[in-house]
Structure formats: C-alpha cells, structure tokens
Design an enzyme around this catalytic site. Sequence first.
Site, PDB file in Angstrom:
ATOM      1  N   ASP A  60       0.953  -1.167  -0.003  1.00 60.97           N
ATOM      2  CA  ASP A  60      -0.054  -0.047   0.046  1.00 60.97           C
ATOM      3  C   ASP A  60       0.978   1.334   0.091  1.00 60.97           C
ATOM      4  OD1 ASP A  60      -2.336  -1.497   0.044  1.00 60.97           O
ATOM      5  OD2 ASP A  60      -2.820  -1.097   2.037  1.00 60.97           O
ATOM      6  N   ASN A 132      -4.636   8.703   2.188  1.00 57.21           N
ATOM      7  CA  ASN A 132      -4.949   7.813   3.727  1.00 57.21           C
ATOM      8  C   ASN A 132      -5.233   8.841   4.953  1.00 57.21           C
ATOM      9  OD1 ASN A 132      -4.895   5.084   3.209  1.00 57.21           O
ATOM     10  ND2 ASN A 132      -2.868   4.549   4.115  1.00 57.21           N
ATOM     11  N   TYR A 176      -3.664   3.955  10.262  1.00 55.86           N
ATOM     12  CA  TYR A 176      -3.082   4.816  11.308  1.00 55.86           C
ATOM     13  C   TYR A 176      -4.389   4.982  12.371  1.00 55.86           C
ATOM     14  CZ  TYR A 176       0.003   7.317  14.540  1.00 55.86           C
ATOM     15  OH  TYR A 176       0.547   7.922  15.608  1.00 55.86           O
TER      16      TYR A 176
END
Length: 274
Positions: A60, A132, A176
């Site tokens: 990723d 992200n 995260y």
Amino acid sequence: MKISRIAIVWNASKQGAAECRDAVAQAAKLRGIETRIFGEYPIGADALAGTQLCCTIGGDGTILGVVESAVRNNVPIFGINLGKLGYLANYSAQNISAELEEIFSGNCRKASHSLLECTFGDDATTRRLALNDVVIKAWENFKIAALRVESAEHGMINTFRGDGLIFTTSTGSTAYSLGSGGPLIHSDADVFALTPLCPHTLSNRTVVFPRSMEILVGNNSAETPVGVSIDGTTPVRATGEFSLHIKLAQEHVKILRPTTLSEFEILRTKLRWV
C-alpha cells in the site's frame, strides 16, 4: 480505454519485486504497450503524464507514493501486493499472468477513492493530497500538543491535548486511525474523520465530518512545534501559530481491483475476521 503506455513503479526492497516488474513489462510488450519504469517513489507530479495506467509493485505504501501524480494526470492505479496488508494493492504476484490479462482486457472494477486536501494558510503552493491521512503530532517525543480545531462554518470544535491528531479519509480509516481506536468507514462514504492520538481527556473520541466541512487546525502552544505528515511522508515542521486547512478534495483517485472482490471480503481477509 485504449492503453498505449503504462507506468510500473516498483519497490526494490520487496522480495520478488524485480521478477514481478519484468513479468508486467513482458505482458505489456506482448500487447504492444510501452512501459515506463520507476524504481523510486514517491514519484514526481508529472511522472505519469502520457500514461493510461499505473502498476505498483510492493504494498500500500507504494500506491501512496504515486497518488498525487495519478490524480494530476487522471491515471488509474492497480497494485500487486508483496507487502503485509495489501488493503489497496489487491492483485497477487502468484497469479500475475491471469490477472494482467483481466486488467488489460478491462475486466476489473474501478473504485473511486476520496482524498484529503490540506493547505498551510492561504498559500496554494503548499496544497497536498492524501489518500490515507494527514497526521499532526508534537515534533518532540514526550511533548504534549494543544491543537485547536475549528470549522470554517460552525466555529470552534475543541482544543485537543495529547500526542496529536489524525485526519483520515474513509479509505484511510483502515490504517493509522484504526490502530488508534478509530472506526472502520466504508470507502464509498463521502466523509472524513478526526481521531485524537492519546488524548488527555478520555471522552475525546473520533469525530466524523461531512464533505461540506472545512477544518482549520492551529497550535495553542506555540512553544511546542508540531510536525505534519501526509500519507506517512517525512513530516514538515510547523512552528508558531500556524493555520492548516483540511477538507475533502474535489478530485478522486481511481484504484482497480478484481470484479469478484468486495470491500467486505478485503476486510474479512486482511483484518483476519475469518
């Protein structure tokens, strides 16, 4: 869509990456498709100009390193996973010949993913995109950040005291933010979220915002510098009472995956629900 040129971005540190790179390049050559190969990432903003497809080989993180160029040049991405999780990189090196046949034939799903846009103050030259997350943390370990969060329309939200903040897209909710106690959000949801990092008030939890909201983040303790990292890149040091503007971007990034693979199957497999 007729494909005349593809880009291959590969992570040389991954075992089997060179063999996979060569397999993709050979499959493209047999179809008369030109290849451009990049052995380092993140790639430049114009690196994908003139290509119709980008193949990443690694994990990723390799995909994150091509996002801004893919968006700028309207190039879809497909990832061959040689990493650990592979939430975004949905193709397998073990079955690469058959999977490339499907991709080059157009037999794949093109998923559109939301992006975060962040800008320091009114300086348009600092604009960055994140697939992200945008992470803001105290620059020095063991320091406490006091980050003021406001809405451009609704005013003050809160001052969060702790290690920092994670602003995540729906796609990034599996990264995260999830490890910090945030929720899973389906990637089709047109929202973004704020997850406090180790907040000093236990009632501070993830807040989910609609597309229409623009968030402003400032530093209430100017003597404690913070770092801002976009999709895990080297953080930028922000000193004084900076103003960071965060919202969902108008652009989206397109990532290919097999037609038979659903998002919930990815979650069940990658997060080991089964």
